[in-house]
Design a protein around this motif. Structure first.
Motif, PDB file in Angstrom:
ATOM      1  N   VAL A 128      -4.470   9.799 -68.704  1.00 46.01           N
ATOM      2  CA  VAL A 128      -5.261   8.571 -68.523  1.00 46.01           C
ATOM      3  C   VAL A 128      -6.617   8.928 -67.922  1.00 46.01           C
ATOM      4  CG1 VAL A 128      -5.326   6.228 -67.604  1.00 46.01           C
ATOM      5  CG2 VAL A 128      -3.115   7.323 -68.057  1.00 46.01           C
ATOM      6  N   VAL A 129      -7.659   8.559 -68.636  1.00 39.42           N
ATOM      7  CA  VAL A 129      -9.016   8.677 -68.106  1.00 39.42           C
ATOM      8  C   VAL A 129      -9.263   7.384 -67.331  1.00 39.42           C
ATOM      9  CG1 VAL A 129     -11.451   8.984 -68.636  1.00 39.42           C
ATOM     10  CG2 VAL A 129      -9.717  10.070 -70.086  1.00 39.42           C
ATOM     11  N   VAL A 130      -9.176   7.483 -66.015  1.00 35.18           N
ATOM     12  CA  VAL A 130      -9.373   6.317 -65.143  1.00 35.18           C
ATOM     13  C   VAL A 130     -10.850   6.286 -64.764  1.00 35.18           C
ATOM     14  CG1 VAL A 130      -8.704   5.181 -63.001  1.00 35.18           C
ATOM     15  CG2 VAL A 130      -7.020   6.532 -64.272  1.00 35.18           C
ATOM     16  N   LEU A 131     -11.551   5.286 -65.261  1.00 35.84           N
ATOM     17  CA  LEU A 131     -12.999   5.183 -65.059  1.00 35.84           C
ATOM     18  C   LEU A 131     -13.356   4.216 -63.941  1.00 35.84           C
ATOM     19  CD1 LEU A 131     -14.239   4.865 -68.770  1.00 35.84           C
ATOM     20  CD2 LEU A 131     -14.294   6.908 -67.322  1.00 35.84           C
ATOM     21  N   ARG A 132     -14.518   4.467 -63.343  1.00 33.35           N
ATOM     22  CA  ARG A 132     -15.162   3.496 -62.455  1.00 33.35           C
ATOM     23  C   ARG A 132     -16.666   3.725 -62.557  1.00 33.35           C
ATOM     24  NH1 ARG A 132     -14.086   5.506 -56.185  1.00 33.35           N
ATOM     25  NH2 ARG A 132     -15.522   7.273 -56.241  1.00 33.35           N
ATOM     26  N   ARG A 133     -17.428   2.700 -62.161  1.00 33.50           N
ATOM     27  CA  ARG A 133     -18.890   2.809 -62.216  1.00 33.50           C
ATOM     28  C   ARG A 133     -19.414   3.496 -60.959  1.00 33.50           C
ATOM     29  NH1 ARG A 133     -17.854  -1.975 -64.676  1.00 33.50           N
ATOM     30  NH2 ARG A 133     -18.866  -2.318 -66.686  1.00 33.50           N
ATOM     31  N   ARG A 134     -20.426   4.331 -61.171  1.00 38.67           N
ATOM     32  CA  ARG A 134     -21.127   4.949 -60.039  1.00 38.67           C
ATOM     33  C   ARG A 134     -22.589   4.529 -60.126  1.00 38.67           C
ATOM     34  NH1 ARG A 134     -21.888  11.355 -59.550  1.00 38.67           N
ATOM     35  NH2 ARG A 134     -19.635  11.361 -59.338  1.00 38.67           N
ATOM     36  N   HIS A 139       4.712  23.218 -76.285  1.00 36.14           N
ATOM     37  CA  HIS A 139       4.277  22.290 -77.334  1.00 36.14           C
ATOM     38  C   HIS A 139       4.222  20.897 -76.730  1.00 36.14           C
ATOM     39  CE1 HIS A 139       4.659  20.657 -81.715  1.00 36.14           C
ATOM     40  NE2 HIS A 139       3.631  20.162 -81.051  1.00 36.14           N
ATOM     41  N   TYR A 140       2.987  20.445 -76.502  1.00 32.27           N
ATOM     42  CA  TYR A 140       2.754  19.123 -75.939  1.00 32.27           C
ATOM     43  C   TYR A 140       2.035  18.243 -76.950  1.00 32.27           C
ATOM     44  CZ  TYR A 140       3.823  20.993 -71.308  1.00 32.27           C
ATOM     45  OH  TYR A 140       4.445  21.576 -70.229  1.00 32.27           O
ATOM     46  N   VAL A 141       2.467  17.006 -77.047  1.00 30.07           N
ATOM     47  CA  VAL A 141       1.735  15.964 -77.761  1.00 30.07           C
ATOM     48  C   VAL A 141       1.193  15.071 -76.658  1.00 30.07           C
ATOM     49  CG1 VAL A 141       1.857  14.052 -79.391  1.00 30.07           C
ATOM     50  CG2 VAL A 141       3.241  16.113 -79.772  1.00 30.07           C
ATOM     51  N   ILE A 142      -0.134  15.095 -76.483  1.00 29.67           N
ATOM     52  CA  ILE A 142      -0.767  14.393 -75.361  1.00 29.67           C
ATOM     53  C   ILE A 142      -1.473  13.148 -75.891  1.00 29.67           C
ATOM     54  CG2 ILE A 142      -2.358  14.601 -73.415  1.00 29.67           C
ATOM     55  CD1 ILE A 142      -2.115  17.732 -73.928  1.00 29.67           C
ATOM     56  N   VAL A 143      -1.012  11.993 -75.455  1.00 32.68           N
ATOM     57  CA  VAL A 143      -1.607  10.719 -75.856  1.00 32.68           C
ATOM     58  C   VAL A 143      -2.539  10.289 -74.727  1.00 32.68           C
ATOM     59  CG1 VAL A 143      -1.165   8.352 -76.613  1.00 32.68           C
ATOM     60  CG2 VAL A 143       0.491  10.173 -77.131  1.00 32.68           C
ATOM     61  N   GLU A 144      -3.830  10.255 -75.029  1.00 32.08           N
ATOM     62  CA  GLU A 144      -4.841   9.939 -73.999  1.00 32.08           C
ATOM     63  C   GLU A 144      -5.253   8.473 -74.075  1.00 32.08           C
ATOM     64  OE1 GLU A 144      -5.885  11.910 -71.655  1.00 32.08           O
ATOM     65  OE2 GLU A 144      -5.603  13.965 -72.352  1.00 32.08           O
ATOM     66  N   PHE A 145      -5.295   7.831 -72.900  1.00 31.22           N
ATOM     67  CA  PHE A 145      -5.733   6.438 -72.767  1.00 31.22           C
ATOM     68  C   PHE A 145      -6.939   6.378 -71.847  1.00 31.22           C
ATOM     69  CE2 PHE A 145      -1.294   5.816 -73.935  1.00 31.22           C
ATOM     70  CZ  PHE A 145      -1.364   4.723 -74.795  1.00 31.22           C
ATOM     71  N   VAL A 146      -7.626   5.233 -71.887  1.00 29.22           N
ATOM     72  CA  VAL A 146      -8.688   4.962 -70.912  1.00 29.22           C
ATOM     73  C   VAL A 146      -8.368   3.637 -70.233  1.00 29.22           C
ATOM     74  CG1 VAL A 146     -10.224   3.847 -72.614  1.00 29.22           C
ATOM     75  CG2 VAL A 146     -11.188   4.789 -70.504  1.00 29.22           C
ATOM     76  N   GLY A 147      -8.590   3.604 -68.910  1.00 26.25           N
ATOM     77  CA  GLY A 147      -8.380   2.396 -68.127  1.00 26.25           C
ATOM     78  C   GLY A 147      -9.406   2.351 -67.004  1.00 26.25           C
ATOM     79  N   LEU A 148      -9.504   1.210 -66.348  1.00 26.15           N
ATOM     80  CA  LEU A 148     -10.448   1.037 -65.236  1.00 26.15           C
ATOM     81  C   LEU A 148      -9.706   1.055 -63.909  1.00 26.15           C
ATOM     82  CD1 LEU A 148     -13.013  -1.739 -66.211  1.00 26.15           C
ATOM     83  CD2 LEU A 148     -13.370   0.712 -66.044  1.00 26.15           C
ATOM     84  N   ALA A 149     -10.304   1.732 -62.930  1.00 29.77           N
ATOM     85  CA  ALA A 149      -9.711   1.823 -61.595  1.00 29.77           C
ATOM     86  C   ALA A 149      -9.875   0.511 -60.850  1.00 29.77           C
ATOM     87  CB  ALA A 149     -10.377   2.949 -60.813  1.00 29.77           C
ATOM     88  N   GLU A 150      -8.870   0.204 -60.038  1.00 29.18           N
ATOM     89  CA  GLU A 150      -8.928  -0.953 -59.158  1.00 29.18           C
ATOM     90  C   GLU A 150      -8.486  -0.478 -57.780  1.00 29.18           C
ATOM     91  OE1 GLU A 150      -8.212  -5.232 -60.646  1.00 29.18           O
ATOM     92  OE2 GLU A 150      -6.279  -4.537 -59.865  1.00 29.18           O
ATOM     93  N   GLY A 151      -9.403  -0.464 -56.823  1.00 24.32           N
ATOM     94  CA  GLY A 151      -9.087   0.013 -55.486  1.00 24.32           C
ATOM     95  C   GLY A 151      -9.548   1.436 -55.260  1.00 24.32           C
ATOM     96  N   GLU A 152      -9.127   1.991 -54.131  1.00 24.09           N
ATOM     97  CA  GLU A 152      -9.486   3.360 -53.765  1.00 24.09           C
ATOM     98  C   GLU A 152      -8.260   4.264 -53.904  1.00 24.09           C
ATOM     99  OE1 GLU A 152     -12.387   4.936 -52.982  1.00 24.09           O
ATOM    100  OE2 GLU A 152     -13.285   3.063 -53.652  1.00 24.09           O
ATOM    101  N   PRO A 153      -8.446   5.468 -54.463  1.00 24.03           N
ATOM    102  CA  PRO A 153      -7.298   6.349 -54.676  1.00 24.03           C
ATOM    103  C   PRO A 153      -6.800   7.011 -53.393  1.00 24.03           C
ATOM    104  CG  PRO A 153      -9.313   7.451 -55.331  1.00 24.03           C
ATOM    105  CD  PRO A 153      -9.698   6.051 -54.947  1.00 24.03           C
TER     106      PRO A 153
END
Length: 199
Positions: free
Chosen positions: A51-57, A136-150
């Motif tokens: 998961v590519v967890v995005l946020r704005r900078r 042997h990996y099948v990697i399914v990549e998603f994108v989502g937006l972060a909510e809060g602080e990690p």
């Protein structure tokens, strides 16, 4: 024994159905165990989710997108950074796996206003010196937006954020692959948010 379990058992024994008739392909022992396959030298490809967890900078030049990177606390790939993710559990949907892995590794919830979007699927096969499939990996990549602080989870040493330009400065095993996935994720995010604004 259920029909599906019987078919699975036959498949593990090397029996495949060709034109409706069973054919033995290879002798393999059968077990009804539901444990996960080994990471190295697996019997089957391992399905994983990233998961590519995005946020704005905010910067002087404007706003840019940055992605969360998790530093692995354990092997494999200890002390290297990667997008949050992990193996799919039996009976789990890809999206549920994505949310679970993000929560376990970063304690972040994904923003409900931007549903998870598929970015790409990567087929990664690594062979040993004898030509046998070691990974042997099948990697399914998603994108989502972060909510809060990690906050790092149990198997995360730390969490960092990186823009597309900053990926090269991070301790990442496959920087090119991460840059490609991040670039695609930002494109998917931009396209989806643009489409939503038009509606």
């Amino acid at each position: 024994m259920s029909m599906m379990l019987a078919l699975r058992c036959l498949a593990r024994r090397g029996v495949r159905f060709v034109e409706g008739y069973p054919r033995r392909l290879a002798p393999v022992s059968c077990s009804t165990s539901t444990t996960r396959s080994s990471r190295s030298y697996p019997a089957l490809p391992q399905v994983t989710v990233g998961v590519v967890v995005l946020r704005r900078r905010r910067e002087e030049e404007g706003t840019t997108m940055e992605a969360a990177l998790v530093e692995r606390k354990n092997e494999p790939a200890k002390n290297t950074f990667a997008f949050p993710g992990g193996r799919l559990d039996l009976g789990e949907s890809l999206e549920d796996c994505a949310r679970r892995e993000v929560k376990e590794e970063t304690n972040l919830d994904l923003c409900g206003s931007f549903p998870l979007q598929h970015v790409t699927t990567i087929d990664h096969v690594s062979r040993d010196e004898e030509g046998r499939v070691k990974y042997h990996y099948v990697i399914v990549e998603f994108v989502g937006l972060a909510e809060g602080e990690p906050v790092p989870g149990d198997d995360a040493a730390s969490i960092d954020w990186a823009t597309l330009k900053e990926i090269d400065s991070k301790n990442i095993l496959d920087k090119k692959a991460h840059k490609d996935v991040l670039e695609k994720a930002i494109e998917v995010y931009s396209r989806e948010t643009g489409r939503r604004r038009e509606q």
